[in-house]
Design an enzyme around this catalytic site. Structure first.
Site, PDB file in Angstrom:
ATOM      1  N   ARG A   1      40.844  72.877  61.723  1.00 61.09           N
ATOM      2  CA  ARG A   1      41.747  71.237  61.184  1.00 61.09           C
ATOM      3  C   ARG A   1      41.384  70.609  62.655  1.00 61.09           C
ATOM      4  O   ARG A   1      40.614  68.794  63.025  1.00 61.09           O
ATOM      5  CB  ARG A   1      43.232  71.401  60.937  1.00 61.09           C
ATOM      6  CG  ARG A   1      43.591  72.445  60.027  1.00 61.09           C
ATOM      7  CD  ARG A   1      44.664  71.548  60.285  1.00 61.09           C
ATOM      8  NE  ARG A   1      45.081  70.841  60.365  1.00 61.09           N
ATOM      9  CZ  ARG A   1      45.579  70.597  58.963  1.00 61.09           C
ATOM     10  NH1 ARG A   1      45.198  70.106  57.991  1.00 61.09           N
ATOM     11  NH2 ARG A   1      46.714  69.385  58.898  1.00 61.09           N
TER      12      ARG A   1
ATOM     13  N   ASP B   1      52.422  79.651  68.745  1.00 58.55           N
ATOM     14  CA  ASP B   1      51.162  80.273  68.690  1.00 58.55           C
ATOM     15  C   ASP B   1      51.167  82.362  68.229  1.00 58.55           C
ATOM     16  O   ASP B   1      50.772  83.528  68.725  1.00 58.55           O
ATOM     17  CB  ASP B   1      49.650  80.234  69.116  1.00 58.55           C
ATOM     18  CG  ASP B   1      49.271  79.140  68.567  1.00 58.55           C
ATOM     19  OD1 ASP B   1      49.866  78.259  67.578  1.00 58.55           O
ATOM     20  OD2 ASP B   1      48.190  78.153  69.010  1.00 58.55           O
TER      21      ASP B   1
ATOM     22  N   CYS C   1      47.331  72.677  54.573  1.00 56.50           N
ATOM     23  CA  CYS C   1      47.773  73.724  55.863  1.00 56.50           C
ATOM     24  C   CYS C   1      48.345  74.759  55.700  1.00 56.50           C
ATOM     25  O   CYS C   1      49.707  74.000  55.375  1.00 56.50           O
ATOM     26  CB  CYS C   1      47.785  72.939  57.342  1.00 56.50           C
ATOM     27  SG  CYS C   1      47.551  74.405  58.504  1.00 56.50           S
TER      28      CYS C   1
ATOM     29  N   ILE D   1      58.039  73.522  65.743  1.00 58.02           N
ATOM     30  CA  ILE D   1      56.627  73.224  66.244  1.00 58.02           C
ATOM     31  C   ILE D   1      55.842  72.956  64.406  1.00 58.02           C
ATOM     32  O   ILE D   1      56.008  71.849  63.968  1.00 58.02           O
ATOM     33  CB  ILE D   1      55.861  73.843  66.868  1.00 58.02           C
ATOM     34  CG1 ILE D   1      56.186  74.311  68.257  1.00 58.02           C
ATOM     35  CG2 ILE D   1      54.365  72.891  67.215  1.00 58.02           C
ATOM     36  CD1 ILE D   1      56.636  73.270  69.166  1.00 58.02           C
TER      37      ILE D   1
ATOM     38  N   LYS E   1      40.448  79.841  73.265  1.00 57.04           N
ATOM     39  CA  LYS E   1      39.514  79.506  71.266  1.00 57.04           C
ATOM     40  C   LYS E   1      40.484  77.854  72.170  1.00 57.04           C
ATOM     41  O   LYS E   1      39.147  76.865  71.264  1.00 57.04           O
ATOM     42  CB  LYS E   1      39.844  79.273  70.168  1.00 57.04           C
ATOM     43  CG  LYS E   1      40.296  78.727  69.327  1.00 57.04           C
ATOM     44  CD  LYS E   1      40.704  79.594  67.458  1.00 57.04           C
ATOM     45  CE  LYS E   1      42.150  79.477  67.516  1.00 57.04           C
ATOM     46  NZ  LYS E   1      42.141  78.027  67.065  1.00 57.04           N
ATOM     47  N   ASN E   2      41.542  77.702  71.699  1.00 56.13           N
ATOM     48  CA  ASN E   2      41.998  75.747  72.031  1.00 56.13           C
ATOM     49  C   ASN E   2      41.560  75.113  72.989  1.00 56.13           C
ATOM     50  O   ASN E   2      41.795  74.525  73.089  1.00 56.13           O
ATOM     51  CB  ASN E   2      43.078  76.318  71.701  1.00 56.13           C
ATOM     52  CG  ASN E   2      43.949  76.952  70.008  1.00 56.13           C
ATOM     53  OD1 ASN E   2      43.115  76.929  69.211  1.00 56.13           O
ATOM     54  ND2 ASN E   2      45.520  77.000  70.154  1.00 56.13           N
TER      55      ASN E   2
ATOM     56  N   ARG F   1      39.217  83.572  62.811  1.00 53.06           N
ATOM     57  CA  ARG F   1      38.955  82.208  63.390  1.00 53.06           C
ATOM     58  C   ARG F   1      38.773  82.199  64.745  1.00 53.06           C
ATOM     59  O   ARG F   1      38.200  81.454  65.718  1.00 53.06           O
ATOM     60  CB  ARG F   1      39.778  81.416  62.457  1.00 53.06           C
ATOM     61  CG  ARG F   1      39.568  81.341  61.070  1.00 53.06           C
ATOM     62  CD  ARG F   1      40.371  80.309  60.606  1.00 53.06           C
ATOM     63  NE  ARG F   1      40.317  79.047  61.332  1.00 53.06           N
ATOM     64  CZ  ARG F   1      41.203  78.483  60.850  1.00 53.06           C
ATOM     65  NH1 ARG F   1      41.677  78.277  60.119  1.00 53.06           N
ATOM     66  NH2 ARG F   1      41.273  77.466  62.004  1.00 53.06           N
TER      67      ARG F   1
ATOM     68  N   ARG G   1      50.350  69.072  59.141  1.00 56.56           N
ATOM     69  CA  ARG G   1      50.057  69.011  60.515  1.00 56.56           C
ATOM     70  C   ARG G   1      49.145  67.684  59.936  1.00 56.56           C
ATOM     71  O   ARG G   1      47.714  67.175  60.366  1.00 56.56           O
ATOM     72  CB  ARG G   1      48.760  70.028  59.987  1.00 56.56           C
ATOM     73  CG  ARG G   1      50.057  70.890  60.356  1.00 56.56           C
ATOM     74  CD  ARG G   1      49.111  72.279  61.642  1.00 56.56           C
ATOM     75  NE  ARG G   1      48.247  72.407  62.489  1.00 56.56           N
ATOM     76  CZ  ARG G   1      47.343  73.067  62.941  1.00 56.56           C
ATOM     77  NH1 ARG G   1      46.670  74.318  62.591  1.00 56.56           N
ATOM     78  NH2 ARG G   1      46.546  72.922  64.061  1.00 56.56           N
TER      79      ARG G   1
HETATM   80  N1  EPU Z   1      51.886  66.336  64.291  1.00 58.68           N
HETATM   81  C1  EPU Z   1      51.511  64.423  64.116  1.00 58.68           C
HETATM   82  N2  EPU Z   1      51.493  64.171  63.864  1.00 58.68           N
HETATM   83  C2  EPU Z   1      50.166  64.421  64.529  1.00 58.68           C
HETATM   84  C3  EPU Z   1      49.757  65.315  65.371  1.00 58.68           C
HETATM   85  C4  EPU Z   1      51.232  66.137  65.411  1.00 58.68           C
HETATM   86  O1  EPU Z   1      53.148  65.065  63.135  1.00 58.68           O
HETATM   87  O2  EPU Z   1      49.429  63.126  64.525  1.00 58.68           O
HETATM   88  C5  EPU Z   1      52.712  67.361  64.455  1.00 58.68           C
HETATM   89  C6  EPU Z   1      52.443  68.612  63.408  1.00 58.68           C
HETATM   90  O3  EPU Z   1      52.277  68.741  61.776  1.00 58.68           O
HETATM   91  C7  EPU Z   1      52.861  69.853  64.090  1.00 58.68           C
HETATM   92  C8  EPU Z   1      53.664  69.326  65.574  1.00 58.68           C
HETATM   93  O4  EPU Z   1      52.839  68.024  66.109  1.00 58.68           O
HETATM   94  O5  EPU Z   1      54.336  69.643  63.517  1.00 58.68           O
HETATM   95  C9  EPU Z   1      52.196  69.839  67.093  1.00 58.68           C
HETATM   96  O6  EPU Z   1      51.103  70.176  66.262  1.00 58.68           O
HETATM   97  P1  EPU Z   1      49.824  69.561  67.624  1.00 58.68           P
HETATM   98  O7  EPU Z   1      49.249  68.308  67.158  1.00 58.68           O
HETATM   99  O8  EPU Z   1      50.809  69.399  68.942  1.00 58.68           O
HETATM  100  O9  EPU Z   1      48.852  71.026  66.782  1.00 58.68           O
HETATM  101  P2  EPU Z   1      47.190  70.844  67.145  1.00 58.68           P
HETATM  102  O10 EPU Z   1      47.256  70.024  68.127  1.00 58.68           O
HETATM  103  O11 EPU Z   1      46.578  70.172  65.648  1.00 58.68           O
HETATM  104  C10 EPU Z   1      47.042  72.924  69.005  1.00 58.68           C
HETATM  105  C11 EPU Z   1      46.665  74.735  68.743  1.00 58.68           C
HETATM  106  C12 EPU Z   1      47.313  75.095  67.289  1.00 58.68           C
HETATM  107  C13 EPU Z   1      48.562  75.578  68.253  1.00 58.68           C
HETATM  108  C14 EPU Z   1      49.575  73.759  68.578  1.00 58.68           C
HETATM  109  C15 EPU Z   1      50.723  73.440  68.340  1.00 58.68           C
HETATM  110  C16 EPU Z   1      44.316  73.540  68.723  1.00 58.68           C
HETATM  111  C17 EPU Z   1      42.782  73.733  68.322  1.00 58.68           C
HETATM  112  N3  EPU Z   1      45.594  74.336  67.883  1.00 58.68           N
HETATM  113  O12 EPU Z   1      47.527  72.223  66.910  1.00 58.68           O
HETATM  114  O13 EPU Z   1      46.691  75.973  67.729  1.00 58.68           O
HETATM  115  O14 EPU Z   1      49.666  75.767  66.535  1.00 58.68           O
HETATM  116  O15 EPU Z   1      48.552  72.799  68.833  1.00 58.68           O
HETATM  117  O16 EPU Z   1      51.206  74.712  69.694  1.00 58.68           O
HETATM  118  O17 EPU Z   1      44.300  73.318  69.756  1.00 58.68           O
HETATM  119  C18 EPU Z   1      46.284  77.957  66.568  1.00 58.68           C
HETATM  120  O18 EPU Z   1      45.404  78.566  67.495  1.00 58.68           O
HETATM  121  O19 EPU Z   1      46.510  79.161  65.868  1.00 58.68           O
HETATM  122  C19 EPU Z   1      46.732  76.840  65.991  1.00 58.68           C
HETATM  123  C20 EPU Z   1      47.300  76.401  65.073  1.00 58.68           C
END
Ligand code: EPU
Length: 418
Positions: A92, A306, A116, A328, A22-23, A398, A121
Site C-alpha cells: 500500500r 506495529d 487489507c 489505529i 523500512k517505514n 516484507r 486503510r
Molecule cells: N486513514 C484514513 N484515510 C487515509 C489514511 C489513513 O482513514 O487517507 C486511516 C487508516 O485507515 C488508519 C489510520 O488512518 O485507520 C492511520 O493510518 P495511517 O495512514 O497512519 O497508516 P499508513 O500511513 O498507511 C503507516 C505505516 C504502517 C503503520 C501505520 C500506523 C508505512 C509505510 N506504514 O501506515 O506500518 O501501521 O502508519 O502507524 O509507514 C507496518 O509496517 O507493518 C505497517 C502497517
C-alpha cells in the site's frame, strides 16, 4: 512458500543489531522522484517492501543502483507517472509516489489499494490534501488520476485524523508547490521527521516536522542529497520483546532509544529490566515473573500499533489480565486466533483483546496473516514448548531483514524451510 520451524525454550542472549527503518526508507525512496539530481540513501534495509518500491521507481523512470545497504537513485525524467494495481495491491505504501509525481510533473495515476488484512486503510486523506493544494482528482477503473498542469499551490491542510504516509505524501507534494503549506494534525512519527531531514538536505524549506503543525515554503527545484535512514524502531522493539519473552538477556544495538519510550515504559511496568548502556543500545533482562500491563495503541509518541501483536504475545506469559486496545486499525487482531492455537487465553471484544496469563504455550502449525502478526507468532514460538511451524513467512520478509539469522545469532533455534 517458505516456512519457519522454531523449537522454543531457549533464552536469547547476546547482541542483535537493528537495520534501517523500512517505514522511513519507503518515503525516502519516493522522495528521489522530486529531483533530477542523484539521491544517495544509506542504511536501507534489505526487505521485500523496499525491493517493491525500487521496482516501482524503475518503472516510473528512476535509475536505481543498489550496493549493499546503500541505494543511489536518479530520476532525470519521469517516463511513466503511474503506480499500477499489480504493485499497489502487494504494498500500500506505493501510494507514496502520488505526491512527488504530481509535484514534479503535474500528473499521476495511482491504483487504489483495495482490501487489507489489518483494516480498510483508505487514502482519502492523501486525496483531500492534494485537492487542497489545487490538484484536480478523479477516480476511474480503480485508479485515481491527479492533474496539476500549472503546478501545485500552497494551502492549509487540516487532516481529519492522523495519517503517517498521508503526512509524508503531502509534505513531498508541498515542497515544490508555490507558496506556503501548513499541515495541521500532522503525524509526529520519527519516520516523518527523517523524511523532512532528507527533504531539507535536498533544499526544501520545512519547519515543525515531528510536531503536529508542519510549515512548508515551496521552492522551485530540489537538489540531490546523501542521507542515512533512521534505525527501525519496530524491529528493535520486536527484539526487546524477544529478549523479555524468552527470559533472556539481550542487547539491541544500533537503535534509537528515544523512539522506543512507550515500549520501554510498558516493559519496565511488566517487570523487565531495561537499561541503556550507550546512546544506541538497549539491554533487556527479565529475571522475575512478568506482570500483566494494559496497553492502548496510539500515534507516536504513544505505543505503536506495529508493536501491538508482539506485545500481545508477551502478555500471554505475564501474570494477570492485560487489556490490549487497538485504536489505529479496525482489524488488527488476526494473530490472536493463532496465539490461541498455541495455548494462549485471549478473548476479543471489539477493539480490545483480553489476555489472561501466564499460559504454557505449545508448538503448533500456525499461519502468518500480516507482517507484524507474523512477528508475534515468532515470539510466541520462541517461548513455546516443542516445535512451531509458521506458514506464509513471506509476510515477515516484507519488513524484517534476515530475522531468522538475527535470532539464531542470539541463540534461537529457528530455521527456514522451503
Ligand atoms: N486513514 C484514513 N484515510 C487515509 C489514511 C489513513 O482513514 O487517507 C486511516 C487508516 O485507515 C488508519 C489510520 O488512518 O485507520 C492511520 O493510518 P495511517 O495512514 O497512519 O497508516 P499508513 O500511513 O498507511 C503507516 C505505516 C504502517 C503503520 C501505520 C500506523 C508505512 C509505510 N506504514 O501506515 O506500518 O501501521 O502508519 O502507524 O509507514 C507496518 O509496517 O507493518 C505497517 C502497517
Amino acid at each position: 512458500m517458505d516456512k519457519f520451524v522454531i523449537a522454543g525454550g531457549t533464552a536469547l542472549e547476546g547482541e542483535v543489531a537493528t537495520s534501517g527503518s523500512k517505514n522511513a526508507a519507503l518515503p525516502a525512496l519516493a522522495a528521489a522522484l522530486l529531483t533530477d539530481k542523484p539521491v544517495i540513501l544509506r542504511r536501507i534495509p534489505k526487505v521485500r517492501d523496499i525491493r517493491t518500491m525500487q521496482r516501482l521507481l524503475v518503472d516510473i523512470g528512476t535509475q536505481v543502483e543498489v550496493a549493499d545497504e546503500t541505494v543511489q537513485l536518479r530520476t532525470e525524467r519521469i517516463v511513466c507517472p503511474e503506480a499500477p494495481y499489480e504493485l499497489v495491491k502487494t504494498m500500500r505504501a506505493s501510494s507514496l509516489v502520488l505526491g512527488p509525481l504530481v509535484a514534479r510533473c503535474g500528473r499521476a495515476r495511482v491504483s487504489l489499494p483495495g482490501g487489507c488484512a489489518i483494516g480498510a486503510r483508505p487514502i482519502n486523506l492523501h486525496i483531500f490534501g492534494l485537492e487542497q493544494l489545487g490538484a484536480r482528482i478523479h477516480q476511474e477503473h480503480g485508479y485515481i488520476e491527479a492533474q496539476a498542469p500549472d503546478g501545485l499551490r500552497g494551502a492549509t491542510v487540516h487532516f481529519d485524523r492522523i495519517t503517517v504516509t498521508g503526512t509524508e505524501d503531502l509534505m513531498m507534494a508541498a515542497v515544490l508547490a508555490k507558496g506556503e503549506t501548513v499541515l495541521l494534525n500532522a503525524a509526529r512519527e520519527p519516520e516523518v521527521g527523517d523524511l523532512a531531514e532528507l527533504l531539507i538536505q535536498m533544499g526544501a524549506r520545512i519547519e515543525g516536522a515531528g510536531t503536529s503543525t508542519i510549515r512548508i515554503q515551496g521552492v522551485d527545484r530540489l537538489e540531490g542529497a546523501d542521507h542515512r535512514i533512521i534505525p527501525d524502531r519496530i524491529e528493535a522493539g520486536t527484539f526487546l520483546i524477544a529478549g523479555a519473552i524468552t527470559n533472556g538477556e539481550l542487547a539491541v544495538t544500533g537503535c534509537n532509544p528515544d523512539h522506543l519510550g512507550a515500549l520501554v515504559a510498558k516493559l519496565q511496568q511488566a517487570g523487565v529490566e531495561v537499561r541503556q548502556p550507550d546512546a544506541t543500545t538497549l539491554r533487556v533482562r527479565s529475571g522475575v515473573p512478568l506482570r500483566s500491563v494494559d496497553m492502548t495503541t496510539e500515534e507516536f509518541p504513544g505505543f505503536a500499533t506495529d508493536l501491538q501483536a508482539q506485545y500481545m504475545a508477551l502478555m500471554t506469559q505475564a501474570e494477570g489480565i492485560a487489556i490490549v486496545v487497538e485504536t489505529i486499525f479496525e482489524n488488527r487482531f488476526m494473530h490472536a486466533q493463532e496465539l490461541a492455537r498455541m495455548g494462549a487465553n485471549i478473548r476479543l471484544e471489539g477493539k480490545q483483546a483480553i489476555v489472561a496469563g501466564p499460559r504454557l504455550l505449545t508448538g503448533a502449525g500456525v499461519i502468518a496473516s500480516d507482517l507484524r502478526a507474523s512477528a508475534s507468532l515468532v515470539l510466541a514460538a520462541l517461548v513455546a514448548k516443542g516445535e512451531t511451524v509458521i506458514d506464509r513467512v513471506y509476510h515477515i520478509d516484507r519488513g524484517y531483514e534476515r530475522i531468522e539469522a538475527k535470532l539464531a545469532g542470539v541463540g534461537a533455534n529457528i530455521r527456514r524451510v522451503e
